[in-house]
Design a protein around this motif. Structure first.
Motif, PDB file in Angstrom:
ATOM      1  N   GLY A 112     -16.073 -10.806   9.515  1.00  0.00           N
ATOM      2  CA  GLY A 112     -16.576 -11.966   8.834  1.00  0.00           C
ATOM      3  C   GLY A 112     -16.778 -11.697   7.016  1.00  0.00           C
ATOM      4  N   LYS A 113     -16.838 -10.310   6.813  1.00  0.00           N
ATOM      5  CA  LYS A 113     -17.193 -10.373   5.748  1.00  0.00           C
ATOM      6  C   LYS A 113     -15.524  -9.986   4.939  1.00  0.00           C
ATOM      7  CE  LYS A 113     -20.956  -8.783   6.874  1.00  0.00           C
ATOM      8  NZ  LYS A 113     -22.074  -9.061   5.792  1.00  0.00           N
ATOM      9  N   ILE A 114     -15.844 -10.428   4.030  1.00  0.00           N
ATOM     10  CA  ILE A 114     -14.588 -10.498   2.890  1.00  0.00           C
ATOM     11  C   ILE A 114     -14.432  -8.758   2.302  1.00  0.00           C
ATOM     12  CG2 ILE A 114     -13.449 -10.889   0.336  1.00  0.00           C
ATOM     13  CD1 ILE A 114     -13.814 -12.884   2.721  1.00  0.00           C
ATOM     14  N   ALA A 115     -12.866  -8.157   3.236  1.00  0.00           N
ATOM     15  CA  ALA A 115     -12.511  -6.895   2.701  1.00  0.00           C
ATOM     16  C   ALA A 115     -12.338  -6.109   1.061  1.00  0.00           C
ATOM     17  CB  ALA A 115     -11.092  -6.890   3.594  1.00  0.00           C
ATOM     18  N   MET A 116     -12.714  -5.254   0.921  1.00  0.00           N
ATOM     19  CA  MET A 116     -13.882  -4.985  -0.484  1.00  0.00           C
ATOM     20  C   MET A 116     -12.489  -4.142  -1.137  1.00  0.00           C
ATOM     21  SD  MET A 116     -15.919  -1.724   0.724  1.00  0.00           S
ATOM     22  CE  MET A 116     -15.584  -1.455   1.957  1.00  0.00           C
ATOM     23  N   ASP A 117     -11.348  -4.825  -1.829  1.00  0.00           N
ATOM     24  CA  ASP A 117     -10.806  -4.182  -2.444  1.00  0.00           C
ATOM     25  C   ASP A 117     -10.271  -3.238  -3.366  1.00  0.00           C
ATOM     26  OD1 ASP A 117      -8.160  -5.358  -3.855  1.00  0.00           O
ATOM     27  OD2 ASP A 117      -8.982  -6.486  -5.473  1.00  0.00           O
ATOM     28  N   PHE A 118      -8.761  -2.795  -3.251  1.00  0.00           N
ATOM     29  CA  PHE A 118      -8.606  -1.050  -3.137  1.00  0.00           C
ATOM     30  C   PHE A 118      -7.226  -1.548  -3.858  1.00  0.00           C
ATOM     31  CE2 PHE A 118      -7.275  -1.841   1.108  1.00  0.00           C
ATOM     32  CZ  PHE A 118      -6.291  -1.824   0.744  1.00  0.00           C
ATOM     33  N   THR A 119      -6.543  -0.188  -4.460  1.00  0.00           N
ATOM     34  CA  THR A 119      -4.921   0.326  -5.292  1.00  0.00           C
ATOM     35  C   THR A 119      -5.560   1.486  -5.487  1.00  0.00           C
ATOM     36  OG1 THR A 119      -5.669  -1.845  -7.360  1.00  0.00           O
ATOM     37  CG2 THR A 119      -4.044  -0.074  -6.961  1.00  0.00           C
ATOM     38  N   GLN A 120      -4.261   1.730  -4.675  1.00  0.00           N
ATOM     39  CA  GLN A 120      -3.632   2.713  -4.002  1.00  0.00           C
ATOM     40  C   GLN A 120      -1.979   2.848  -4.118  1.00  0.00           C
ATOM     41  OE1 GLN A 120      -3.919   5.752  -0.449  1.00  0.00           O
ATOM     42  NE2 GLN A 120      -6.090   5.948  -1.351  1.00  0.00           N
ATOM     43  N   ASN A 121      -1.475   4.218  -4.171  1.00  0.00           N
ATOM     44  CA  ASN A 121       0.358   4.392  -4.857  1.00  0.00           C
ATOM     45  C   ASN A 121       1.219   4.714  -3.313  1.00  0.00           C
ATOM     46  OD1 ASN A 121      -0.586   4.009  -7.536  1.00  0.00           O
ATOM     47  ND2 ASN A 121       0.066   6.916  -7.400  1.00  0.00           N
ATOM     48  N   ASP A 122       1.906   3.565  -3.192  1.00  0.00           N
ATOM     49  CA  ASP A 122       3.368   3.576  -2.335  1.00  0.00           C
ATOM     50  C   ASP A 122       3.802   4.476  -2.394  1.00  0.00           C
ATOM     51  OD1 ASP A 122       5.126   3.449  -4.224  1.00  0.00           O
ATOM     52  OD2 ASP A 122       5.271   1.059  -4.085  1.00  0.00           O
ATOM     53  N   THR A 123       4.789   4.832  -1.788  1.00  0.00           N
ATOM     54  CA  THR A 123       5.828   5.879  -1.037  1.00  0.00           C
ATOM     55  C   THR A 123       7.059   6.168  -2.917  1.00  0.00           C
ATOM     56  OG1 THR A 123       7.784   4.854  -0.088  1.00  0.00           O
ATOM     57  CG2 THR A 123       5.950   5.474   1.146  1.00  0.00           C
ATOM     58  N   LEU A 124       6.421   5.045  -3.943  1.00  0.00           N
ATOM     59  CA  LEU A 124       7.954   5.397  -5.308  1.00  0.00           C
ATOM     60  C   LEU A 124       6.539   5.509  -6.237  1.00  0.00           C
ATOM     61  CD1 LEU A 124      10.048   2.545  -4.945  1.00  0.00           C
ATOM     62  CD2 LEU A 124      10.448   4.595  -4.035  1.00  0.00           C
ATOM     63  N   GLY A 125       5.254   5.775  -5.998  1.00  0.00           N
ATOM     64  CA  GLY A 125       3.885   6.298  -6.663  1.00  0.00           C
ATOM     65  C   GLY A 125       3.828   4.444  -7.669  1.00  0.00           C
ATOM     66  N   ASN A 126       4.379   3.597  -7.286  1.00  0.00           N
ATOM     67  CA  ASN A 126       3.452   1.973  -7.644  1.00  0.00           C
ATOM     68  C   ASN A 126       2.471   2.089  -6.968  1.00  0.00           C
ATOM     69  OD1 ASN A 126       6.260   2.511  -9.065  1.00  0.00           O
ATOM     70  ND2 ASN A 126       7.041   0.944  -7.474  1.00  0.00           N
ATOM     71  N   PRO A 127       2.200   1.453  -8.010  1.00  0.00           N
ATOM     72  CA  PRO A 127       0.232   1.010  -7.577  1.00  0.00           C
ATOM     73  C   PRO A 127      -0.029  -0.144  -7.227  1.00  0.00           C
ATOM     74  CG  PRO A 127       0.114   0.692  -9.978  1.00  0.00           C
ATOM     75  CD  PRO A 127       1.533   1.610  -9.771  1.00  0.00           C
ATOM     76  N   VAL A 128      -0.329  -0.606  -5.750  1.00  0.00           N
ATOM     77  CA  VAL A 128      -0.113  -1.845  -4.630  1.00  0.00           C
ATOM     78  C   VAL A 128      -1.728  -1.546  -4.397  1.00  0.00           C
ATOM     79  CG1 VAL A 128       0.352  -2.046  -2.470  1.00  0.00           C
ATOM     80  CG2 VAL A 128       1.662  -1.247  -3.730  1.00  0.00           C
ATOM     81  N   THR A 129      -2.001  -2.758  -4.619  1.00  0.00           N
ATOM     82  CA  THR A 129      -3.541  -3.581  -4.773  1.00  0.00           C
ATOM     83  C   THR A 129      -3.354  -4.462  -3.199  1.00  0.00           C
ATOM     84  OG1 THR A 129      -3.921  -3.330  -7.257  1.00  0.00           O
ATOM     85  CG2 THR A 129      -5.095  -5.083  -5.707  1.00  0.00           C
TER      86      THR A 129
END
Length: 205
Positions: A67-84
């Motif tokens: 029931g909670k809204i999941a906390m947002d985050f950003t981390q890099n994918d396998t190519l080094g590109n940030p994914v939010t």
């Protein structure tokens, strides 16, 4: 439940209350169940270093419950590109915590692949968060390839210090959270048939 749960409810001031609590809580902390028990502890027990650490884990668990809204985050994918994470809003999203070195994760992967292939065209996606080690990106990449994990993957390659796993209080893997299109947690730690049934419930056969 019969041993630790019963003991804690009868002995909230016990000097071993926190040992019993940690055994009762396990690695998937149910804040709704455990917080009232923790609050019943004496101030002496609450000031134990173990209790202070557990209180922090409890606060994290309260943010990731159903029931909670999941906390947002950003981390890099396998190519080094940030994914939010919030960029997937509008879809059902499974956040899957795993690692190439984790045997139970690798054993569960075929089931996750099956679910992904069944629902990927029905407004569903998976975001894999890997707890692989620094300097071992090749093992992470090989596991993705070998297990045919054709969804989005991110990692900071910091093992148990992965920033997202720490943000979400992950103490064991595999673990997962299922979010609805609004980003609300609608399922936790769904494996095997439990994941299949939940997806059928949400998106049909």
């Amino acid at each position: 439940e019969e041993v630790y749960g019963a003991y804690l409810k009868k002995n909230p001031n016990s000097p071993i209350a926190m040992i019993a609590m940690q055994s009762y809580a396990g690695w998937d902390i149910n804040a709704d169940k455990l917080e009232p028990i923790f609050n019943s502890f004496s101030s002496t027990v609450k000031n134990y270093p173990s209790a202070i650490a557990f209180k922090a884990d409890l606060e994290t668990a309260k943010k990731t419950g159903i029931g909670k809204i999941a906390m947002d985050f950003t981390q890099n994918d396998t190519l080094g590109n940030p994914v939010t994470m919030s960029s997937f809003r509008g879809k059902y999203l499974l956040i899957d915590f795993w690692a190439s070195w984790c045997g139970p994760c690798r054993q569960e992967n075929p089931n996750v692949v099956k679910v992904f292939n069944q629902y990927k065209d029905k407004n569903f996606h998976i975001l894999g968060v890997s707890l692989d080690r620094e300097g071992q990106k090749d093992k992470w990449m090989k596991a993705i390839h070998d297990d045919k994990l054709t969804w989005t993957h991110v990692s900071d390659l910091k093992f148990w210090n992965n920033a997202v796993s720490r943000q979400y209080g992950i103490q064991a893997i595999p673990q997962n959270l299922l979010l609805d299109p609004q980003g609300k947690v609608v399922g936790k730690n769904l494996r095997g048939e439990a994941l299949v049934k939940k997806m059928q419930e949400l998106l049909g056969n």
